[in-house]
Scaffold this active site. Structure first.
Site, short mmCIF file in Angstrom:
data_model
loop_
_atom_site.label_atom_id
_atom_site.label_comp_id
_atom_site.label_asym_id
_atom_site.label_seq_id
_atom_site.Cartn_x
_atom_site.Cartn_y
_atom_site.Cartn_z
N GLU A 48 9.75 -10.44 5.91
CA GLU A 48 9.39 -10.72 4.52
C GLU A 48 8.56 -12.01 4.43
O GLU A 48 7.56 -12.06 3.71
CB GLU A 48 10.67 -10.86 3.68
CG GLU A 48 10.43 -11.24 2.23
CD GLU A 48 11.74 -11.51 1.49
OE1 GLU A 48 11.67 -12.10 0.40
OE2 GLU A 48 12.81 -11.14 2.00
N ASP A 52 4.71 -11.90 3.15
CA ASP A 52 4.30 -12.67 1.98
C ASP A 52 2.97 -13.37 2.25
O ASP A 52 2.04 -13.35 1.42
CB ASP A 52 5.39 -13.67 1.63
CG ASP A 52 4.98 -14.60 0.49
OD1 ASP A 52 4.84 -14.12 -0.64
OD2 ASP A 52 4.79 -15.81 0.75
N GLU A 124 7.26 -6.72 1.05
CA GLU A 124 6.64 -7.75 1.89
C GLU A 124 7.02 -7.58 3.36
O GLU A 124 6.19 -7.78 4.25
CB GLU A 124 7.05 -9.14 1.40
CG GLU A 124 6.43 -9.50 0.06
CD GLU A 124 6.93 -10.80 -0.51
OE1 GLU A 124 6.21 -11.44 -1.28
OE2 GLU A 124 8.09 -11.20 -0.18
#
Length: 232
Positions: A48, A52, A124
């Site tokens: 994640e 991102d 993400e």
């Protein structure tokens, strides 16, 4: 069980992934690591974090190429709107990713499958996994497919073309009420759905729109609603 799960997860992603274990990790919520025996020993928070950053880069590059007159402030504003948690969660839901996130019992019971933070993190993490597996070009292809409608609508609304806002103003001025949008149909494969949305005011249907995302379908319904509203 694991092979079936891996095949199912792979079918949810509109790009090829060689290392399916990365996808398993991307779909694995922290709560499930010590509860579900067949999941990755790693939960998805590292992916994640990476996803991102990759998403920010891809969206920034897309905005740079969309209009040479956009300044840094506008691009920052638009990027923030596109990558905010609510938007990512909506895209995850539109692509049925919520059905396959792997949760622990407690998180499942507490509604974790519909939590914005979990869905945004899942999206993400998948982007991070695709980037690690196949590089930036494939990650960009994935983001383009999932975010295309949302990016176009964000830019249109920013340029003043905002049928949802216009319809809302009409409804408030004439009825002191807000338009109501409802999904009446969703069909097509999980990786390429089409949504049908109706818009109504005070229970009276005034428009219907279709689109490959909820945002696009709502915008198209609002456009029809404005035309019909003027005829009421």
């Amino acid at each position: 069980m694991t092979q079936d799960l891996l095949a199912k997860l792979e079918s949810m992603i509109p790009v090829s992934v060689a290392n399916r274990e990365l996808l398993l990790e991307a779909f694995t919520h922290r709560s499930s690591v010590n509860e579900v025996p067949y999941v990755s020993s790693q939960h998805n928070e590292r992916l994640e974090f990476l996803g991102d950053a990759v998403l920010d880069l891809i969206i920034a590059d897309t905005l740079m190429g969309s209009n040479e007159n956009l300044d840094e402030g506008k691009m920052t504003q638009y990027k923030s709107a596109i990558v905010k948690g609510d938007a990512l969660a909506q895209i995850a839901l539109e692509n049925c990713l919520d059905r396959h996130v792997i949760l622990g019992v407690g998180e499942e019971r507490s509604g974790g499958r519909s939590k914005t933070s979990n869905l945004a993190g899942l999206l993400e993490a998948i982007i991070g996994a695709v980037y690690l597996d196949s590089g930036l070009q494939t990650a960009t292809k994935l983001v383009d497919q999932w975010f295309d409608s949302f990016i176009k609508i964000t830019l249109l609304e920013a340029s003043g073309t905002n049928p949802k806002g216009d319809l809302q103003n009409l409804c408030q001025i004439n009825y002191n009420a807000l338009p109501d949008y409802s999904v009446v149909n969703r069909h097509g494969p999980d990786h390429s759905p089409e949504f049908t949305v109706e818009v109504s005011i005070n229970g009276k249907r005034i428009g219907e729109g279709k689109g490959s995302s909820l945002a696009e379908a709502e915008r198209n319904a609002a456009q029809v609603g404005i035309i019909r509203f003027e005829l009421l």
